[in-house]
Motif scaffolding. Structure first.
Motif, PDB file in Angstrom:
ATOM      1  N   LEU A  29       0.824  -1.213   0.000  1.00 40.46           N
ATOM      2  CA  LEU A  29       0.000   0.000   0.000  1.00 40.46           C
ATOM      3  C   LEU A  29       0.855   1.258   0.000  1.00 40.46           C
ATOM      4  O   LEU A  29       0.543   2.235  -0.696  1.00 40.46           O
ATOM      5  CB  LEU A  29      -0.932  -0.023   1.214  1.00 40.46           C
ATOM      6  CG  LEU A  29      -1.980  -1.142   1.257  1.00 40.46           C
ATOM      7  CD1 LEU A  29      -2.766  -1.087   2.543  1.00 40.46           C
ATOM      8  CD2 LEU A  29      -2.899  -1.054   0.053  1.00 40.46           C
ATOM      9  N   SER A  30       1.938   1.246   0.750  1.00 40.28           N
ATOM     10  CA  SER A  30       2.801   2.437   0.789  1.00 40.28           C
ATOM     11  C   SER A  30       3.507   2.651  -0.546  1.00 40.28           C
ATOM     12  O   SER A  30       3.681   3.795  -0.988  1.00 40.28           O
ATOM     13  CB  SER A  30       3.826   2.296   1.913  1.00 40.28           C
ATOM     14  OG  SER A  30       4.665   1.163   1.698  1.00 40.28           O
ATOM     15  N   ASP A  31       3.893   1.572  -1.233  1.00 44.08           N
ATOM     16  CA  ASP A  31       4.545   1.724  -2.533  1.00 44.08           C
ATOM     17  C   ASP A  31       3.563   2.217  -3.596  1.00 44.08           C
ATOM     18  O   ASP A  31       3.943   2.973  -4.499  1.00 44.08           O
ATOM     19  CB  ASP A  31       5.159   0.396  -2.969  1.00 44.08           C
ATOM     20  CG  ASP A  31       6.411   0.052  -2.185  1.00 44.08           C
ATOM     21  OD1 ASP A  31       6.953   0.957  -1.520  1.00 44.08           O
ATOM     22  OD2 ASP A  31       6.844  -1.118  -2.215  1.00 44.08           O
ATOM     23  N   VAL A  32       2.316   1.789  -3.508  1.00 55.41           N
ATOM     24  CA  VAL A  32       1.313   2.292  -4.453  1.00 55.41           C
ATOM     25  C   VAL A  32       1.128   3.793  -4.273  1.00 55.41           C
ATOM     26  O   VAL A  32       1.023   4.542  -5.258  1.00 55.41           O
ATOM     27  CB  VAL A  32      -0.016   1.531  -4.278  1.00 55.41           C
ATOM     28  CG1 VAL A  32      -1.138   2.207  -5.058  1.00 55.41           C
ATOM     29  CG2 VAL A  32       0.127   0.089  -4.737  1.00 55.41           C
ATOM     30  N   GLU A  33       1.111   4.253  -3.051  1.00 56.53           N
ATOM     31  CA  GLU A  33       0.940   5.687  -2.809  1.00 56.53           C
ATOM     32  C   GLU A  33       2.209   6.470  -3.131  1.00 56.53           C
ATOM     33  O   GLU A  33       2.131   7.624  -3.567  1.00 56.53           O
ATOM     34  CB  GLU A  33       0.546   5.914  -1.348  1.00 56.53           C
ATOM     35  CG  GLU A  33      -0.824   5.365  -0.987  1.00 56.53           C
ATOM     36  CD  GLU A  33      -1.932   6.067  -1.749  1.00 56.53           C
ATOM     37  OE1 GLU A  33      -1.739   7.235  -2.142  1.00 56.53           O
ATOM     38  OE2 GLU A  33      -2.985   5.443  -1.952  1.00 56.53           O
ATOM     39  N   GLU A  34       3.361   5.874  -2.925  1.00 59.89           N
ATOM     40  CA  GLU A  34       4.610   6.597  -3.148  1.00 59.89           C
ATOM     41  C   GLU A  34       4.986   6.641  -4.628  1.00 59.89           C
ATOM     42  O   GLU A  34       5.264   7.720  -5.176  1.00 59.89           O
ATOM     43  CB  GLU A  34       5.731   5.932  -2.353  1.00 59.89           C
ATOM     44  CG  GLU A  34       7.097   6.593  -2.547  1.00 59.89           C
ATOM     45  CD  GLU A  34       8.193   5.867  -1.795  1.00 59.89           C
ATOM     46  OE1 GLU A  34       9.367   6.284  -1.922  1.00 59.89           O
ATOM     47  OE2 GLU A  34       7.882   4.890  -1.078  1.00 59.89           O
ATOM     48  N   HIS A  35       4.996   5.500  -5.292  1.00 62.14           N
ATOM     49  CA  HIS A  35       5.429   5.450  -6.695  1.00 62.14           C
ATOM     50  C   HIS A  35       4.289   5.673  -7.678  1.00 62.14           C
ATOM     51  O   HIS A  35       4.538   6.102  -8.813  1.00 62.14           O
ATOM     52  CB  HIS A  35       6.099   4.098  -6.974  1.00 62.14           C
ATOM     53  CG  HIS A  35       7.275   3.813  -6.098  1.00 62.14           C
ATOM     54  ND1 HIS A  35       8.481   4.480  -6.210  1.00 62.14           N
ATOM     55  CD2 HIS A  35       7.431   2.925  -5.079  1.00 62.14           C
ATOM     56  CE1 HIS A  35       9.332   4.020  -5.314  1.00 62.14           C
ATOM     57  NE2 HIS A  35       8.721   3.069  -4.614  1.00 62.14           N
ATOM     58  N   LYS A  36       3.065   5.319  -7.302  1.00 62.23           N
ATOM     59  CA  LYS A  36       1.841   5.564  -8.085  1.00 62.23           C
ATOM     60  C   LYS A  36       1.762   4.755  -9.371  1.00 62.23           C
ATOM     61  O   LYS A  36       0.696   4.693  -9.983  1.00 62.23           O
ATOM     62  CB  LYS A  36       1.702   7.056  -8.413  1.00 62.23           C
ATOM     63  CG  LYS A  36       1.634   7.941  -7.183  1.00 62.23           C
ATOM     64  CD  LYS A  36       1.462   9.403  -7.562  1.00 62.23           C
ATOM     65  CE  LYS A  36       1.399  10.276  -6.329  1.00 62.23           C
ATOM     66  NZ  LYS A  36       1.235  11.715  -6.659  1.00 62.23           N
ATOM     67  N   ALA A  37       2.833   4.142  -9.801  1.00 58.44           N
ATOM     68  CA  ALA A  37       2.830   3.266 -10.974  1.00 58.44           C
ATOM     69  C   ALA A  37       3.798   2.126 -10.702  1.00 58.44           C
ATOM     70  O   ALA A  37       4.992   2.357 -10.510  1.00 58.44           O
ATOM     71  CB  ALA A  37       3.222   4.019 -12.242  1.00 58.44           C
ATOM     72  N   LEU A  38       3.270   0.904 -10.661  1.00 59.67           N
ATOM     73  CA  LEU A  38       4.070  -0.264 -10.305  1.00 59.67           C
ATOM     74  C   LEU A  38       4.014  -1.304 -11.407  1.00 59.67           C
ATOM     75  O   LEU A  38       2.996  -1.457 -12.096  1.00 59.67           O
ATOM     76  CB  LEU A  38       3.565  -0.891  -8.994  1.00 59.67           C
ATOM     77  CG  LEU A  38       3.659  -0.051  -7.721  1.00 59.67           C
ATOM     78  CD1 LEU A  38       3.073  -0.816  -6.551  1.00 59.67           C
ATOM     79  CD2 LEU A  38       5.089   0.360  -7.437  1.00 59.67           C
ATOM     80  N   ALA A  39       5.121  -2.005 -11.565  1.00 54.56           N
ATOM     81  CA  ALA A  39       5.199  -3.182 -12.420  1.00 54.56           C
ATOM     82  C   ALA A  39       5.246  -4.401 -11.514  1.00 54.56           C
ATOM     83  O   ALA A  39       6.133  -4.502 -10.657  1.00 54.56           O
ATOM     84  CB  ALA A  39       6.430  -3.125 -13.320  1.00 54.56           C
ATOM     85  N   ILE A  40       4.297  -5.309 -11.667  1.00 53.75           N
ATOM     86  CA  ILE A  40       4.210  -6.472 -10.795  1.00 53.75           C
ATOM     87  C   ILE A  40       4.579  -7.722 -11.587  1.00 53.75           C
ATOM     88  O   ILE A  40       4.451  -7.773 -12.814  1.00 53.75           O
ATOM     89  CB  ILE A  40       2.803  -6.618 -10.176  1.00 53.75           C
ATOM     90  CG1 ILE A  40       1.764  -6.884 -11.271  1.00 53.75           C
ATOM     91  CG2 ILE A  40       2.449  -5.391  -9.372  1.00 53.75           C
ATOM     92  CD1 ILE A  40       0.388  -7.207 -10.721  1.00 53.75           C
ATOM     93  N   TYR A  41       5.061  -8.735 -10.843  1.00 52.73           N
ATOM     94  CA  TYR A  41       5.466 -10.017 -11.425  1.00 52.73           C
ATOM     95  C   TYR A  41       4.839 -11.134 -10.589  1.00 52.73           C
ATOM     96  O   TYR A  41       5.462 -11.655  -9.674  1.00 52.73           O
ATOM     97  CB  TYR A  41       6.984 -10.136 -11.460  1.00 52.73           C
ATOM     98  CG  TYR A  41       7.654  -9.086 -12.310  1.00 52.73           C
ATOM     99  CD1 TYR A  41       7.963  -9.326 -13.644  1.00 52.73           C
ATOM    100  CD2 TYR A  41       7.958  -7.832 -11.788  1.00 52.73           C
ATOM    101  CE1 TYR A  41       8.570  -8.350 -14.437  1.00 52.73           C
ATOM    102  CE2 TYR A  41       8.562  -6.841 -12.566  1.00 52.73           C
ATOM    103  CZ  TYR A  41       8.865  -7.121 -13.887  1.00 52.73           C
ATOM    104  OH  TYR A  41       9.453  -6.150 -14.667  1.00 52.73           O
ATOM    105  N   PRO A  42       3.598 -11.505 -10.874  1.00 50.83           N
ATOM    106  CA  PRO A  42       2.950 -12.574 -10.102  1.00 50.83           C
ATOM    107  C   PRO A  42       3.421 -13.945 -10.561  1.00 50.83           C
ATOM    108  O   PRO A  42       3.936 -14.097 -11.677  1.00 50.83           O
ATOM    109  CB  PRO A  42       1.458 -12.357 -10.409  1.00 50.83           C
ATOM    110  CG  PRO A  42       1.449 -11.741 -11.769  1.00 50.83           C
ATOM    111  CD  PRO A  42       2.697 -10.893 -11.857  1.00 50.83           C
ATOM    112  N   PRO A  43       3.245 -14.977  -9.742  1.00 46.97           N
ATOM    113  CA  PRO A  43       3.590 -16.343 -10.168  1.00 46.97           C
ATOM    114  C   PRO A  43       2.690 -16.811 -11.307  1.00 46.97           C
ATOM    115  O   PRO A  43       1.607 -16.276 -11.538  1.00 46.97           O
ATOM    116  CB  PRO A  43       3.375 -17.177  -8.903  1.00 46.97           C
ATOM    117  CG  PRO A  43       3.455 -16.187  -7.784  1.00 46.97           C
ATOM    118  CD  PRO A  43       2.910 -14.915  -8.317  1.00 46.97           C
ATOM    119  N   HIS A  44       3.158 -17.829 -12.006  1.00 48.96           N
ATOM    120  CA  HIS A  44       2.410 -18.333 -13.154  1.00 48.96           C
ATOM    121  C   HIS A  44       1.070 -18.924 -12.747  1.00 48.96           C
ATOM    122  O   HIS A  44       0.108 -18.855 -13.514  1.00 48.96           O
ATOM    123  CB  HIS A  44       3.232 -19.398 -13.894  1.00 48.96           C
ATOM    124  CG  HIS A  44       4.407 -18.837 -14.626  1.00 48.96           C
ATOM    125  ND1 HIS A  44       4.307 -18.306 -15.890  1.00 48.96           N
ATOM    126  CD2 HIS A  44       5.721 -18.707 -14.279  1.00 48.96           C
ATOM    127  CE1 HIS A  44       5.487 -17.884 -16.304  1.00 48.96           C
ATOM    128  NE2 HIS A  44       6.364 -18.122 -15.347  1.00 48.96           N
TER     129      HIS A  44
END
Length: 231
Positions: free
Chosen positions: A87-102
């Motif tokens: 949650l803090s990274d979403v508010e701080e960076h506002k744009a995230l690249a995620i890598y979920p498992p297959h």
């Protein structure tokens, strides 16, 4: 039938048949499965010692594994304590690249936590998205399928992001643009998605840029090659 009767009368079977029976009794079916990150061997029927002649019957299946932890009983990798960091990274960076498992299922936990915070979502697929800047922030044309019988038409749609921002309820915290299969986007398109929260302050961007053995995320500006000074 005649050969069977003759064997029963003499009480003797060929050596090949005896060998076959010995091989059936000496082997035990084994099933190898995965539990978390550990290999588990299931032995059915008998447990053999170092001496093959000594064996003892078992009831059902016997599970042998090492390194059993609390995660094996309450969900394994699904149990994480990084929601606050997310949650803090979403508010701080506002744009995230995620890598979920297959295997999937992990990103739903983080999505649901953003919903609890008051965010609304715009789910899009990068395949067929076209130009992200035109589709998300400008009036853009869409050509429906004509199937070879109808005339080719062109319809105009409002900006996807601006249209939803105007219809957000008053208590909404913002709009999250969640883009799946973002690994097919070019570097220029990822750069625009990284800068979209700057153009629309109430927008957050989450792009699925690939897969990893565990759920990880990074600032989208780093993936797109943008620095803090350049942004």
């Amino acid at each position: 039938m005649a050969s069977t009767c003759s064997l029963q009368q003499h009480g003797r079977a060929p050596a090949s048949i005896n060998l076959h029976h010995k091989q059936q009794r000496s082997c035990s079916p084994r099933i190898s499965v995965m539990v978390g990150n550990r290999n588990v061997m299931l032995l059915q029927g008998f447990i053999y010692n170092n001496n093959v002649s000594k064996r003892r019957p078992t009831a059902g299946l016997v599970v042998k594994c090492s390194g059993i932890g609390l995660g094996d009983f309450i969900g394994g990798d699904l149990v994480k304590f990084d929601i606050g960091q997310w949650l803090s990274d979403v508010e701080e960076h506002k744009a995230l690249a995620i890598y979920p498992p297959h295997e999937g299922g992990y990103e739903g936990r983080y999505l649901n936590r953003l919903i609890r915070q008051g965010y609304y979502f715009l789910d899009l697929s990068a395949r067929g998205l076209g130009d992200p800047e035109t589709t998300l922030t400008k009036v853009h044309p869409v050509c429906p399928a004509h199937l070879g019988k109808q005339p080719i038409a062109r319809w105009y749609f409002p900006p996807e992001v601006d249209f939803r921002l105007e219809h957000l309820p008053p208590n909404a915290k913002g709009l999250v643009v969640w883009i799946i299969e973002a690994k097919v986007l070019s570097k220029a398109e990822l750069q625009f998605l990284a800068l979209l929260p700057t153009l629309r302050p109430n927008v957050r961007v989450v792009a699925e840029c690939g897969n990893w053995r565990k759920f990880v995320w990074k600032p989208l500006k780093e993936i797109a090659g943008l620095t803090a000074e350049g942004a």
